[in-house]
Structure formats: structure tokens, C-alpha cells
Motif scaffolding. Structure first.
Motif, PDB file in Angstrom:
ATOM      1  N   LEU A  76      35.930  73.006  36.977  1.00  0.00           N
ATOM      2  CA  LEU A  76      37.175  72.577  37.623  1.00  0.00           C
ATOM      3  C   LEU A  76      36.988  72.587  39.130  1.00  0.00           C
ATOM      4  CD1 LEU A  76      39.706  74.803  35.633  1.00  0.00           C
ATOM      5  CD2 LEU A  76      38.776  72.571  34.997  1.00  0.00           C
ATOM      6  N   TYR A  77      37.658  71.652  39.811  1.00  0.00           N
ATOM      7  CA  TYR A  77      37.501  71.519  41.257  1.00  0.00           C
ATOM      8  C   TYR A  77      38.849  71.405  41.950  1.00  0.00           C
ATOM      9  CZ  TYR A  77      32.793  70.340  39.733  1.00  0.00           C
ATOM     10  OH  TYR A  77      31.565  70.355  39.137  1.00  0.00           O
ATOM     11  N   LYS A  78      38.907  71.889  43.194  1.00  0.00           N
ATOM     12  CA  LYS A  78      40.135  71.775  43.979  1.00  0.00           C
ATOM     13  C   LYS A  78      40.230  70.436  44.699  1.00  0.00           C
ATOM     14  CE  LYS A  78      38.383  74.249  48.053  1.00  0.00           C
ATOM     15  NZ  LYS A  78      38.618  75.387  48.931  1.00  0.00           N
ATOM     16  N   ASN A  79      39.109  69.712  44.815  1.00  0.00           N
ATOM     17  CA  ASN A  79      39.107  68.414  45.494  1.00  0.00           C
ATOM     18  C   ASN A  79      38.836  67.280  44.508  1.00  0.00           C
ATOM     19  OD1 ASN A  79      39.387  69.697  48.072  1.00  0.00           O
ATOM     20  ND2 ASN A  79      37.230  70.245  47.930  1.00  0.00           N
ATOM     21  N   SER A  80      39.405  66.110  44.756  1.00  0.00           N
ATOM     22  CA  SER A  80      39.293  64.990  43.825  1.00  0.00           C
ATOM     23  C   SER A  80      37.884  64.397  43.748  1.00  0.00           C
ATOM     24  CB  SER A  80      40.304  63.898  44.181  1.00  0.00           C
ATOM     25  OG  SER A  80      40.054  63.403  45.483  1.00  0.00           O
ATOM     26  N   ASP A  81      36.994  64.768  44.679  1.00  0.00           N
ATOM     27  CA  ASP A  81      35.614  64.278  44.629  1.00  0.00           C
ATOM     28  C   ASP A  81      34.673  65.297  43.973  1.00  0.00           C
ATOM     29  OD1 ASP A  81      35.632  66.166  46.641  1.00  0.00           O
ATOM     30  OD2 ASP A  81      34.535  64.938  48.084  1.00  0.00           O
ATOM     31  N   THR A 141      34.373  68.594  44.462  1.00  0.00           N
ATOM     32  CA  THR A 141      33.828  69.624  45.340  1.00  0.00           C
ATOM     33  C   THR A 141      34.827  70.764  45.398  1.00  0.00           C
ATOM     34  OG1 THR A 141      34.794  68.616  47.329  1.00  0.00           O
ATOM     35  CG2 THR A 141      32.530  67.981  46.761  1.00  0.00           C
ATOM     36  N   GLY A 142      34.343  71.930  45.777  1.00  0.00           N
ATOM     37  CA  GLY A 142      35.218  73.102  45.830  1.00  0.00           C
ATOM     38  C   GLY A 142      35.528  73.623  44.443  1.00  0.00           C
ATOM     39  N   GLN A 143      34.488  74.053  43.717  1.00  0.00           N
ATOM     40  CA  GLN A 143      34.672  74.526  42.347  1.00  0.00           C
ATOM     41  C   GLN A 143      35.624  75.719  42.295  1.00  0.00           C
ATOM     42  OE1 GLN A 143      31.214  74.712  39.689  1.00  0.00           O
ATOM     43  NE2 GLN A 143      31.859  76.779  39.167  1.00  0.00           N
ATOM     44  N   ILE A 144      36.580  75.658  41.357  1.00  0.00           N
ATOM     45  CA  ILE A 144      37.552  76.754  41.193  1.00  0.00           C
ATOM     46  C   ILE A 144      37.510  77.376  39.806  1.00  0.00           C
ATOM     47  CG2 ILE A 144      39.114  75.912  42.980  1.00  0.00           C
ATOM     48  CD1 ILE A 144      40.877  74.759  40.679  1.00  0.00           C
ATOM     49  N   GLY A 145      36.697  76.830  38.904  1.00  0.00           N
ATOM     50  CA  GLY A 145      36.610  77.390  37.565  1.00  0.00           C
ATOM     51  C   GLY A 145      35.441  76.827  36.792  1.00  0.00           C
ATOM     52  N   ILE A 146      35.011  77.601  35.801  1.00  0.00           N
ATOM     53  CA  ILE A 146      33.901  77.178  34.945  1.00  0.00           C
ATOM     54  C   ILE A 146      34.093  77.807  33.564  1.00  0.00           C
ATOM     55  CG2 ILE A 146      32.440  79.065  35.745  1.00  0.00           C
ATOM     56  CD1 ILE A 146      30.034  77.150  35.419  1.00  0.00           C
ATOM     57  N   ALA A 147      33.751  77.044  32.514  1.00  0.00           N
ATOM     58  CA  ALA A 147      33.879  77.572  31.149  1.00  0.00           C
ATOM     59  C   ALA A 147      32.829  76.941  30.250  1.00  0.00           C
ATOM     60  CB  ALA A 147      35.264  77.291  30.593  1.00  0.00           C
ATOM     61  N   THR A 148      32.320  77.734  29.330  1.00  0.00           N
ATOM     62  CA  THR A 148      31.415  77.220  28.308  1.00  0.00           C
ATOM     63  C   THR A 148      32.004  77.419  26.918  1.00  0.00           C
ATOM     64  OG1 THR A 148      30.242  79.332  28.264  1.00  0.00           O
ATOM     65  CG2 THR A 148      29.332  77.601  29.674  1.00  0.00           C
ATOM     66  N   GLU A 149      32.778  78.462  26.747  1.00  0.00           N
ATOM     67  CA  GLU A 149      33.414  78.729  25.459  1.00  0.00           C
ATOM     68  C   GLU A 149      34.882  78.312  25.527  1.00  0.00           C
ATOM     69  OE1 GLU A 149      32.716  82.793  24.435  1.00  0.00           O
ATOM     70  OE2 GLU A 149      30.556  82.587  24.623  1.00  0.00           O
ATOM     71  N   ASP A 150      35.562  78.334  24.389  1.00  0.00           N
ATOM     72  CA  ASP A 150      36.978  77.972  24.347  1.00  0.00           C
ATOM     73  C   ASP A 150      37.741  78.735  25.424  1.00  0.00           C
ATOM     74  OD1 ASP A 150      36.225  76.464  22.212  1.00  0.00           O
ATOM     75  OD2 ASP A 150      37.358  77.576  20.727  1.00  0.00           O
TER      76      ASP A 150
END
Length: 97
Positions: free
Chosen positions: A64-69, A71-80
Motif C-alpha cells: 500500500l502507498y500514500k502517493n498515487s505513483d 511511492t511512500g509505502q504505508i503497508g505490506i501483507a503476504t497473508e490474509d
């Protein structure tokens, strides 16, 4: 040809493997078995997102990112992951499939 109950049960258990991932955002639902490039979804703070990654074949990573391009990652997930956003999200992608 007659299909036995055991054969039918086996086939049904394999059905979830057809969609490697499903992501539900405020912008709608996306699903695939492949990577997904930068995708815009302007979701505000407090929005609930739902990432389902029932993979046994592929290892997919949601970012997940805070910017529409993307950039600025705000989250990551591999599992549910069902999550309520603590800050706005502008874009997302799926990598590693």
C-alpha cells in the motif's frame, strides 16, 4: 462417466487455487493470479481493506502507498489481512507472484 462423491470433493477443494489473490478496497475488488502494477485507489483514513492471499502455488505480496505513483509505502501483507487504514491510501500493487 459417473463422478463419485470423493472425486467431486477433491475438485471442490482445488477451486480456491484458481484465484491466487483478492483485494477489496473502497475502489472495488481486484483479483488475479499474477502481479499487478501500480493501481490507484484513493481510500481515506478509517476505510477497511481486505486482502485474501490463499496461495499454495505462488507467493504474492500486497503493498500500500500514500502517493498515487506508488511511492511512500504505508503497508505490506503476504497473508490474509483485513485492516482499517490508519492513514489515507492512494495506490497499491501486487508483486512477487
Amino acid at each position: 462417466m459417473k463422478v463419485t462423491t470423493a472425486a467431486m470433493a477433491t475438485l471442490i477443494t482445488l477451486l480456491p487455487l484458481t484465484n491466487a489473490w483478492i483485494f477489496q478496497t473502497c475502489a472495488g475488488q481486484a483479483d488475479s493470479t499474477e502481479n499487478r502494477g501500480c493501481s490507484q485507489a484513493a481510500c481515506g483514513t478509517g476505510t477497511t481493506i481486505d486482502w485474501s492471499n490463499p496461495t499454495w502455488i505462488k507467493y504474492c505480496v500486497l503493498r500500500l502507498y500514500k502517493n498515487s505513483d506508488c511511492t511512500g509505502q504505508i503497508g505490506i501483507a503476504t497473508e490474509d489481512w483485513k485492516h482499517t487504514l490508519a492513514q489515507p491510501m492512494a495506490a497499491w500493487d501486487v508483486q512477487g507472484c
